[in-house]
Design a protein around this motif. Structure first.
Motif, short mmCIF file in Angstrom:
data_model
loop_
_atom_site.label_atom_id
_atom_site.label_comp_id
_atom_site.label_asym_id
_atom_site.label_seq_id
_atom_site.Cartn_x
_atom_site.Cartn_y
_atom_site.Cartn_z
N MET A 36 5.57 -9.19 -0.57
CA MET A 36 4.90 -9.49 0.70
C MET A 36 5.40 -8.55 1.81
N LEU A 94 -2.01 -12.95 4.49
CA LEU A 94 -1.78 -11.50 4.53
C LEU A 94 -2.97 -10.74 3.94
N ASN A 95 -3.40 -11.12 2.73
CA ASN A 95 -4.45 -10.38 2.02
C ASN A 95 -5.83 -10.50 2.66
N HIS A 96 -6.14 -11.69 3.16
CA HIS A 96 -7.53 -11.94 3.55
C HIS A 96 -7.73 -12.15 5.04
N PHE A 97 -6.66 -12.13 5.81
CA PHE A 97 -6.84 -12.28 7.26
C PHE A 97 -6.12 -11.17 8.03
N LEU A 119 -4.41 -8.31 7.04
CA LEU A 119 -4.72 -6.91 6.68
C LEU A 119 -6.16 -6.52 7.04
N ALA A 145 4.04 -5.01 1.33
CA ALA A 145 2.59 -4.95 1.54
C ALA A 145 2.23 -5.16 3.01
N ALA A 162 0.21 -15.73 1.23
CA ALA A 162 -0.36 -14.59 0.50
C ALA A 162 -1.81 -14.37 0.92
#
Lengths: 173, 173
Positions: free
Chosen positions: B5, B133-136, B138, B8, B130
């Motif tokens: 995390m 981070l991945n879907h909001f 970034l 990334a 997760a």
């Protein structure tokens, strides 16, 4: 494992590409309502030396397809860049998403410290898998997805951030 | 652990924000060469209902700052949105990067399946770390960083993809 190379790539590409497909639907409806040839929208660009909308969508697809394939250790399939309609671009997106779903998540997860070699203009680039995903594939993917969206906003299509983020796993409370 | 995390998020934000700072340098040089008030560039936007350049840079910084802080379990500091010059926007970027470096990577790594609650317009959103981070974080971060870059390309500033991807850990072979 909620955080993994696979989770940080495949569902991200799927969600953003499917959202882009929805954005293209709105572009099609806008063209119909305004009696504009959809090809006019597909040829629009934000600067003379930036890609037009068609190419932005193609490249966004290819960043996802090629990036994920290389992480999975698979030769990425080549798609011809011959789309001339919004429907065809939506097909390319659908084809890309179907390909992404076919990849082996375990192989992608195992690629974090594997050296990945990939074409880079006239030469080649080399990065370990984690860096390749974090610092090359994702920024390039988002760059072209955002550019496609921004071209349509610039053209006057009624879009909001919710169209760009459509389908994310969020709970509104 | 090459993929985490922390990896990334923190170095991604740092690299992209520092690249954006370099892009702003080119905007400043362009304004000087063309005898344009830099504030004209800062007020440009791609559509009437999209943010102007200043706000795009502020929001890109805030997505990184707020996203990373929430993952680290820290209250994000509030920055006043009072920048009126390119130099001040570059300071905001530098301040954001310094803040990111101060966060505890172990806390960020431990947040993958922790529920994160965050402001979302007039209400709140909830996602596990997760997904957040991945879907909001970034996609929002890249959206505003790309929009800032695209406004300047649209304005005629000579920029290339290498400016957007400046500083990534790539080996050219």
């Amino acid at each position: 494992m909620p955080f993994s190379m696979t989770n940080a790539s495949i569902p991200v590409f799927e969600i953003v590409l499917n959202a882009l497909s929805g954005v293209l639907d709105k572009a099609e409806a806008f063209a119909t309502a305004k009696k504009i040839e959809p090809s006019v929208l597909l040829g629009m660009r934000l600067a003379p030396d930036m890609f037009a909308l068609t190419r932005q969508v193609q490249v966004a697809c290819d960043q996802a397809k090629n990036g994920a394939a290389r992480l999975a250790g698979v030769e990425p399939p080549k798609y011809e860049d011959n789309e001339t309609t919004i429907a065809q671009l939506k097909e390319r997106i659908a084809k890309t998403v179907a390909f992404l779903k076919s990849l082996d998540g375990k192989a992608i997860d195992a690629s974090a410290d594997k050296e990945i070699t990939f074409p880079l203009g006239p030469s080649k680039g080399q990065m370990i898998g984690a860096d390749y995903l974090n610092h090359f594939v994702l920024p390039n993917f988002y760059f072209h997805a955002t550019a496609a969206y921004a071209i349509l906003r610039h053209a006057g299509v009624e879009l909001g951030k919710r169209d760009f983020l459509a389908g994310i796993p969020i709970k509104r409370i």
